[in-house]
Design a protein around this motif. Structure first.
Motif, PDB file in Angstrom:
ATOM      1  N   ILE A 283     -27.769  22.037   6.336  1.00 28.20           N
ATOM      2  CA  ILE A 283     -28.789  21.019   6.628  1.00 28.20           C
ATOM      3  C   ILE A 283     -29.514  20.622   5.345  1.00 28.20           C
ATOM      4  N   LEU A 284     -29.929  21.613   4.558  1.00 27.38           N
ATOM      5  CA  LEU A 284     -30.632  21.322   3.308  1.00 27.38           C
ATOM      6  C   LEU A 284     -29.742  20.550   2.339  1.00 27.38           C
ATOM      7  N   ASP A 285     -28.457  20.918   2.258  1.00 24.90           N
ATOM      8  CA  ASP A 285     -27.522  20.187   1.394  1.00 24.90           C
ATOM      9  C   ASP A 285     -27.421  18.725   1.826  1.00 24.90           C
ATOM     10  N   LEU A 286     -27.323  18.501   3.134  1.00 25.77           N
ATOM     11  CA  LEU A 286     -27.242  17.128   3.646  1.00 25.77           C
ATOM     12  C   LEU A 286     -28.533  16.360   3.384  1.00 25.77           C
ATOM     13  N   GLU A 287     -29.683  17.005   3.600  1.00 21.88           N
ATOM     14  CA  GLU A 287     -30.958  16.336   3.327  1.00 21.88           C
ATOM     15  C   GLU A 287     -31.085  15.980   1.853  1.00 21.88           C
ATOM     16  N   ASN A 288     -30.664  16.900   0.977  1.00 22.28           N
ATOM     17  CA  ASN A 288     -30.711  16.627  -0.462  1.00 22.28           C
ATOM     18  C   ASN A 288     -29.758  15.495  -0.828  1.00 22.28           C
ATOM     19  N   HIS A 289     -28.589  15.472  -0.197  1.00 23.99           N
ATOM     20  CA  HIS A 289     -27.620  14.407  -0.462  1.00 23.99           C
ATOM     21  C   HIS A 289     -28.178  13.056  -0.016  1.00 23.99           C
ATOM     22  N   VAL A 290     -28.803  13.021   1.146  1.00 21.79           N
ATOM     23  CA  VAL A 290     -29.417  11.783   1.638  1.00 21.79           C
ATOM     24  C   VAL A 290     -30.502  11.319   0.661  1.00 21.79           C
ATOM     25  N   SER A 291     -31.307  12.243   0.167  1.00 20.73           N
ATOM     26  CA  SER A 291     -32.356  11.888  -0.800  1.00 20.73           C
ATOM     27  C   SER A 291     -31.755  11.293  -2.069  1.00 20.73           C
ATOM     28  N   GLU A 292     -30.682  11.921  -2.568  1.00 15.30           N
ATOM     29  CA  GLU A 292     -30.014  11.407  -3.766  1.00 15.30           C
ATOM     30  C   GLU A 292     -29.448  10.017  -3.519  1.00 15.30           C
ATOM     31  N   LEU A 293     -28.826   9.821  -2.352  1.00 18.24           N
ATOM     32  CA  LEU A 293     -28.257   8.516  -2.023  1.00 18.24           C
ATOM     33  C   LEU A 293     -29.340   7.456  -1.869  1.00 18.24           C
ATOM     34  N   THR A 294     -30.476   7.842  -1.299  1.00 21.40           N
ATOM     35  CA  THR A 294     -31.594   6.914  -1.145  1.00 21.40           C
ATOM     36  C   THR A 294     -32.088   6.442  -2.510  1.00 21.40           C
ATOM     37  N   VAL A 295     -32.201   7.381  -3.439  1.00 15.04           N
ATOM     38  CA  VAL A 295     -32.615   7.029  -4.801  1.00 15.04           C
ATOM     39  C   VAL A 295     -31.583   6.095  -5.424  1.00 15.04           C
ATOM     40  N   ARG A 296     -30.306   6.403  -5.237  1.00 16.89           N
ATOM     41  CA  ARG A 296     -29.239   5.571  -5.815  1.00 16.89           C
ATOM     42  C   ARG A 296     -29.254   4.174  -5.217  1.00 16.89           C
ATOM     43  N   VAL A 297     -29.463   4.064  -3.902  1.00 17.68           N
ATOM     44  CA  VAL A 297     -29.534   2.750  -3.262  1.00 17.68           C
ATOM     45  C   VAL A 297     -30.688   1.943  -3.847  1.00 17.68           C
ATOM     46  N   ARG A 298     -31.842   2.586  -4.031  1.00 17.59           N
ATOM     47  CA  ARG A 298     -32.985   1.880  -4.643  1.00 17.59           C
ATOM     48  C   ARG A 298     -32.647   1.390  -6.045  1.00 17.59           C
ATOM     49  N   GLU A 299     -31.961   2.246  -6.821  1.00 22.83           N
ATOM     50  CA  GLU A 299     -31.558   1.849  -8.177  1.00 22.83           C
ATOM     51  C   GLU A 299     -30.623   0.646  -8.131  1.00 22.83           C
ATOM     52  N   LEU A 300     -29.658   0.677  -7.216  1.00 20.96           N
ATOM     53  CA  LEU A 300     -28.707  -0.423  -7.109  1.00 20.96           C
ATOM     54  C   LEU A 300     -29.378  -1.701  -6.606  1.00 20.96           C
ATOM     55  N   GLU A 301     -30.297  -1.571  -5.655  1.00 18.55           N
ATOM     56  CA  GLU A 301     -31.038  -2.747  -5.188  1.00 18.55           C
ATOM     57  C   GLU A 301     -31.840  -3.357  -6.320  1.00 18.55           C
ATOM     58  N   HIS A 302     -32.465  -2.503  -7.123  1.00 19.98           N
ATOM     59  CA  HIS A 302     -33.244  -2.983  -8.265  1.00 19.98           C
ATOM     60  C   HIS A 302     -32.339  -3.680  -9.280  1.00 19.98           C
ATOM     61  N   ALA A 303     -31.188  -3.065  -9.579  1.00 18.16           N
ATOM     62  CA  ALA A 303     -30.248  -3.664 -10.532  1.00 18.16           C
ATOM     63  C   ALA A 303     -29.720  -4.991 -10.005  1.00 18.16           C
ATOM     64  N   LEU A 304     -29.412  -5.059  -8.712  1.00 13.92           N
ATOM     65  CA  LEU A 304     -28.920  -6.294  -8.120  1.00 13.92           C
ATOM     66  C   LEU A 304     -29.983  -7.383  -8.170  1.00 13.92           C
ATOM     67  N   SER A 305     -31.210  -7.012  -7.837  1.00 15.25           N
ATOM     68  CA  SER A 305     -32.275  -8.019  -7.866  1.00 15.25           C
ATOM     69  C   SER A 305     -32.506  -8.515  -9.287  1.00 15.25           C
ATOM     70  N   ASN A 306     -32.442  -7.629 -10.273  1.00 10.45           N
ATOM     71  CA  ASN A 306     -32.582  -8.053 -11.674  1.00 10.45           C
ATOM     72  C   ASN A 306     -31.442  -8.980 -12.076  1.00 10.45           C
ATOM     73  N   GLU A 307     -30.230  -8.657 -11.626  1.00 10.79           N
ATOM     74  CA  GLU A 307     -29.066  -9.490 -11.938  1.00 10.79           C
ATOM     75  C   GLU A 307     -29.198 -10.863 -11.288  1.00 10.79           C
ATOM     76  N   MET A 308     -29.646 -10.868 -10.040  1.00  7.84           N
ATOM     77  CA  MET A 308     -29.806 -12.149  -9.341  1.00  7.84           C
ATOM     78  C   MET A 308     -30.886 -13.005 -10.001  1.00  7.84           C
ATOM     79  N   LEU A 309     -31.949 -12.372 -10.467  1.00  3.21           N
ATOM     80  CA  LEU A 309     -33.006 -13.120 -11.145  1.00  3.21           C
ATOM     81  C   LEU A 309     -32.539 -13.621 -12.505  1.00  3.21           C
ATOM     82  N   ALA A 310     -31.673 -12.859 -13.168  1.00  2.00           N
ATOM     83  CA  ALA A 310     -31.193 -13.249 -14.484  1.00  2.00           C
ATOM     84  C   ALA A 310     -30.182 -14.390 -14.403  1.00  2.00           C
ATOM     85  N   ARG A 311     -29.546 -14.551 -13.261  1.00  2.00           N
ATOM     86  CA  ARG A 311     -28.530 -15.589 -13.105  1.00  2.00           C
ATOM     87  C   ARG A 311     -28.811 -16.445 -11.879  1.00  2.00           C
TER      88      ARG A 311
END
Length: 145
Positions: free
Chosen positions: A77-105
């Motif tokens: 359970i803890l491994d899965l919760e930690n994995h979800v947390s890591e994925l959530t952080v990664r999704v935020r990073e990708l959303e931020h990168a995508l939004s920056n890319e969309m604003l740049a172009r």
């Protein structure tokens, strides 16, 4: 993080203090460290130092154990919760990168919702094709007059 600032991950507590905060015996914390349920930071002298996040996790382990889960189940359970947390952080990073890319172009790509709920890529200035089908609906049990 700047030097001198602390957060929930700062290793602050010796094992006796962490055990008291978590409501456990220090030997229990040593066992959890050995099997990898909680991974405290080590000092230069190899003493364990627990963060507030570690203490919260120890409390969660205690609660799950009290509910009847075995240590292997808790670890999963803890491994899965930690994995979800890591994925959530990664999704935020990708959303931020995508939004920056969309604003740049601006105007390079446009997206629309397709008729099946899918995402359709359009060229700038292009409109999505709309369905002109007519759907007639009548509630069951009603008669048309």
């Amino acid at each position: 993080m700047a030097a001198g600032l602390m957060d929930e991950f700062s290793p602050l507590f010796a094992i006796a203090v962490a055990a008291e905060l978590a409501g456990m015996h220090p030997q229990t914390l040593r066992q959890y460290d050995r099997i990898g349920l909680v991974k405290p930071t080590r000092t230069a002298g190899q003493s364990r130092r627990y963060s507030m996040r570690d203490v919260v996790q120890l409390r969660e382990i205690g609660a799950m154990s009290a509910e009847g889960l075995n240590l292997e189940g808790i670890r999963r359970i803890l491994d899965l919760e930690n994995h979800v947390s890591e994925l959530t952080v990664r999704v935020r990073e990708l959303e931020h990168a995508l939004s920056n890319e969309m604003l740049a172009r601006p105007g390079r790509r446009v997206f629309a919702a397709g008729s099946e709920g899918d995402v359709v890529s359009l060229r700038a200035g292009e409109r999505s094709k709309r369905s002109n089908a007519v759907v007639v609906w009548r509630q069951l049990g009603q008669r048309s007059e």
